[in-house]
Design a protein around this motif. Sequence first.
Motif, mmCIF file in Angstrom:
data_model
loop_
_atom_site.group_PDB
_atom_site.id
_atom_site.type_symbol
_atom_site.label_atom_id
_atom_site.label_comp_id
_atom_site.label_asym_id
_atom_site.label_seq_id
_atom_site.Cartn_x
_atom_site.Cartn_y
_atom_site.Cartn_z
ATOM 1 N N LEU A 1 0.825 -1.202 0.000
ATOM 2 C CA LEU A 1 0.000 0.000 0.000
ATOM 3 C C LEU A 1 0.862 1.256 0.000
ATOM 4 O O LEU A 1 0.541 2.235 -0.689
ATOM 5 C CB LEU A 1 -0.932 -0.012 1.223
ATOM 6 C CG LEU A 1 -1.982 -1.138 1.250
ATOM 7 C CD1 LEU A 1 -2.756 -1.106 2.565
ATOM 8 C CD2 LEU A 1 -2.936 -1.018 0.069
ATOM 9 N N THR A 2 1.972 1.243 0.747
ATOM 10 C CA THR A 2 2.869 2.397 0.773
ATOM 11 C C THR A 2 3.527 2.616 -0.576
ATOM 12 O O THR A 2 3.624 3.749 -1.068
ATOM 13 C CB THR A 2 3.941 2.212 1.855
ATOM 14 O OG1 THR A 2 3.311 2.025 3.120
ATOM 15 C CG2 THR A 2 4.859 3.416 1.926
ATOM 16 N N LYS A 3 3.992 1.529 -1.199
ATOM 17 C CA LYS A 3 4.631 1.639 -2.505
ATOM 18 C C LYS A 3 3.649 2.159 -3.554
ATOM 19 O O LYS A 3 4.011 2.990 -4.400
ATOM 20 C CB LYS A 3 5.179 0.280 -2.934
ATOM 21 C CG LYS A 3 5.861 0.281 -4.297
ATOM 22 C CD LYS A 3 6.341 -1.099 -4.682
ATOM 23 C CE LYS A 3 5.201 -2.034 -4.967
ATOM 24 N NZ LYS A 3 4.461 -1.663 -6.207
ATOM 25 N N ASP A 4 2.417 1.694 -3.508
ATOM 26 C CA ASP A 4 1.426 2.170 -4.467
ATOM 27 C C ASP A 4 1.162 3.660 -4.315
ATOM 28 O O ASP A 4 0.976 4.373 -5.304
ATOM 29 C CB ASP A 4 0.119 1.385 -4.294
ATOM 30 C CG ASP A 4 0.255 -0.060 -4.770
ATOM 31 O OD1 ASP A 4 1.248 -0.354 -5.453
ATOM 32 O OD2 ASP A 4 -0.629 -0.875 -4.441
ATOM 33 N N VAL A 5 1.146 4.134 -3.073
ATOM 34 C CA VAL A 5 0.912 5.561 -2.840
ATOM 35 C C VAL A 5 2.084 6.393 -3.351
ATOM 36 O O VAL A 5 1.906 7.443 -3.975
ATOM 37 C CB VAL A 5 0.671 5.833 -1.341
ATOM 38 C CG1 VAL A 5 0.663 7.327 -1.054
ATOM 39 C CG2 VAL A 5 -0.647 5.217 -0.902
ATOM 40 N N LEU A 6 3.308 5.903 -3.131
ATOM 41 C CA LEU A 6 4.487 6.683 -3.516
ATOM 42 C C LEU A 6 4.756 6.647 -5.011
ATOM 43 O O LEU A 6 5.109 7.663 -5.611
ATOM 44 C CB LEU A 6 5.720 6.165 -2.765
ATOM 45 C CG LEU A 6 5.755 6.426 -1.254
ATOM 46 C CD1 LEU A 6 6.999 5.797 -0.646
ATOM 47 C CD2 LEU A 6 5.729 7.920 -0.968
ATOM 48 N N LEU A 7 4.595 5.478 -5.632
ATOM 49 C CA LEU A 7 4.983 5.324 -7.034
ATOM 50 C C LEU A 7 3.828 5.484 -8.012
ATOM 51 O O LEU A 7 4.033 5.947 -9.132
ATOM 52 C CB LEU A 7 5.631 3.957 -7.252
ATOM 53 C CG LEU A 7 6.993 3.735 -6.601
ATOM 54 C CD1 LEU A 7 7.509 2.344 -6.937
ATOM 55 C CD2 LEU A 7 7.987 4.779 -7.051
ATOM 56 N N PHE A 8 2.631 5.102 -7.604
ATOM 57 C CA PHE A 8 1.519 5.067 -8.552
ATOM 58 C C PHE A 8 0.337 5.901 -8.087
ATOM 59 O O PHE A 8 -0.818 5.572 -8.348
ATOM 60 C CB PHE A 8 1.070 3.618 -8.789
ATOM 61 C CG PHE A 8 2.204 2.711 -9.160
ATOM 62 C CD1 PHE A 8 2.856 2.857 -10.370
ATOM 63 C CD2 PHE A 8 2.637 1.731 -8.296
ATOM 64 C CE1 PHE A 8 3.905 2.029 -10.710
ATOM 65 C CE2 PHE A 8 3.689 0.902 -8.620
ATOM 66 C CZ PHE A 8 4.325 1.048 -9.837
ATOM 67 N N SER A 9 0.633 6.976 -7.386
ATOM 68 C CA SER A 9 -0.432 7.850 -6.930
ATOM 69 C C SER A 9 -0.903 8.727 -8.075
ATOM 70 O O SER A 9 -0.138 9.093 -8.982
ATOM 71 C CB SER A 9 0.055 8.713 -5.758
ATOM 72 O OG SER A 9 -0.942 9.628 -5.373
ATOM 73 N N ASP A 10 -2.178 9.098 -8.027
ATOM 74 C CA ASP A 10 -2.734 10.007 -9.042
ATOM 75 C C ASP A 10 -2.359 11.452 -8.791
ATOM 76 O O ASP A 10 -2.654 12.319 -9.607
ATOM 77 C CB ASP A 10 -4.270 9.885 -9.069
ATOM 78 C CG ASP A 10 -4.711 8.510 -9.562
ATOM 79 O OD1 ASP A 10 -3.952 7.895 -10.329
ATOM 80 O OD2 ASP A 10 -5.801 8.064 -9.158
ATOM 81 N N ASP A 11 -1.710 11.712 -7.654
ATOM 82 C CA ASP A 11 -1.311 13.077 -7.312
ATOM 83 C C ASP A 11 -0.108 13.479 -8.153
ATOM 84 O O ASP A 11 0.993 12.958 -7.989
ATOM 85 C CB ASP A 11 -0.964 13.160 -5.812
ATOM 86 C CG ASP A 11 -0.676 14.587 -5.371
ATOM 87 O OD1 ASP A 11 -0.924 15.512 -6.173
ATOM 88 O OD2 ASP A 11 -0.197 14.766 -4.231
ATOM 89 N N GLN A 12 -0.299 14.419 -9.060
ATOM 90 C CA GLN A 12 0.763 14.830 -9.967
ATOM 91 C C GLN A 12 1.753 15.787 -9.313
ATOM 92 O O GLN A 12 2.771 16.130 -9.906
ATOM 93 C CB GLN A 12 0.147 15.502 -11.210
ATOM 94 C CG GLN A 12 -0.778 14.586 -11.998
ATOM 95 C CD GLN A 12 -0.055 13.387 -12.566
ATOM 96 O OE1 GLN A 12 1.124 13.464 -12.889
ATOM 97 N NE2 GLN A 12 -0.753 12.261 -12.682
#
Length: 353
Positions: A90-101
């Motif tokens: 979950l942490t990796k998804d937030v850091l690498l694949f977040s929709d926040d540009q």
Amino acid sequence: NLSRTCTEKGWSSVYPDIGFACSSDISDEPKELVFYKVVQILSTLGHSLSLISLLTSTVIICSFRRLHCMRNYIHLNLFVSFMLRAMAVLTKDVLLFSDDQTTDCSTQLSLVGCKASLVFFNYFIMANFFWLLVEGLYLHMLLLVIHTYSIRLSIYMVIGWGVPFVFTMAWIISRVNLEDTSCWEINDNPVPDRLINWPIMASITINFLLFISIIRILVQKLRSSDVGGNDQSQYRRLAKSTLLLIPLFGVNYVVFFYLMEPADKTLKQIKIFFDLGLGSFQGLIVAVLYCFLNSEVQTELRRTWRSLSLKRCACRDYRLRSMSANQNGSDNCMQFPRNVRAQSILQTETTML
């Protein structure tokens, strides 16, 4: 960000390549994008449910002293590895694949944090597979009934946490020397990737062979004429539990692990769906099988529930008697001393247990 340098011969070429940095694949079909979105949602849901159920299971097993034994200690370490794996994903998804540009990983501090998340991600993933291997080793040793030699918990801890740590350190060293690019998520050099994948592949293969051996041992014990009625029912329950756990401990990984990057598009999507989508629910299945459906855990929960129910009934009964005594006069209160009532509650509870 694109840049070019002013040199003696004029402007250099734009770096990085514009086609690589700013292009978008317009050939992606809407259905394929929907598929990846569904897998992402399914993976997030699975890891979240696994994290909640595993945390609950850990609290339950730690709360009852009767459940403190070698088998449950191994289960607890497996629970912790699944929880750490879920948090790392979950942490990796937030850091690498977040929709926040607005997230900028180009700064040194953000880059260090991003690399650290990948390090913990790889370590927890590998530790989770090795604790699955420990479960297989322990169950295999238990069925062989080796009384002359029993593996200590410390050895299992070294296998579950120590071996992945060694390979993770080797992966970090290889990354720094061979492919120290971006956030370490690009795997152009095969050496660092193999330092993570090959130990996992070995643990999956060994675990799968162990469970084949476990099934063979169970079948032999069930067919043996020396096995009595109670022993036979016990082995039958163990065989049923083992059959339920076989898909959990590596069948799908054995099938798909050798297909690292399938050329066929449909096969690739099937692999992604099983590995990322359904694989995220492994922790939930482990919590259900090893805790919520465990007969010892259910017995302790029922015992605690009966104890609490008896205490509530005793308190309510005592309040009713106190109200009745107050209505009849203060002298009648002496008819219900506390020690006599406490002794009655203890006798009743002992009888029910």
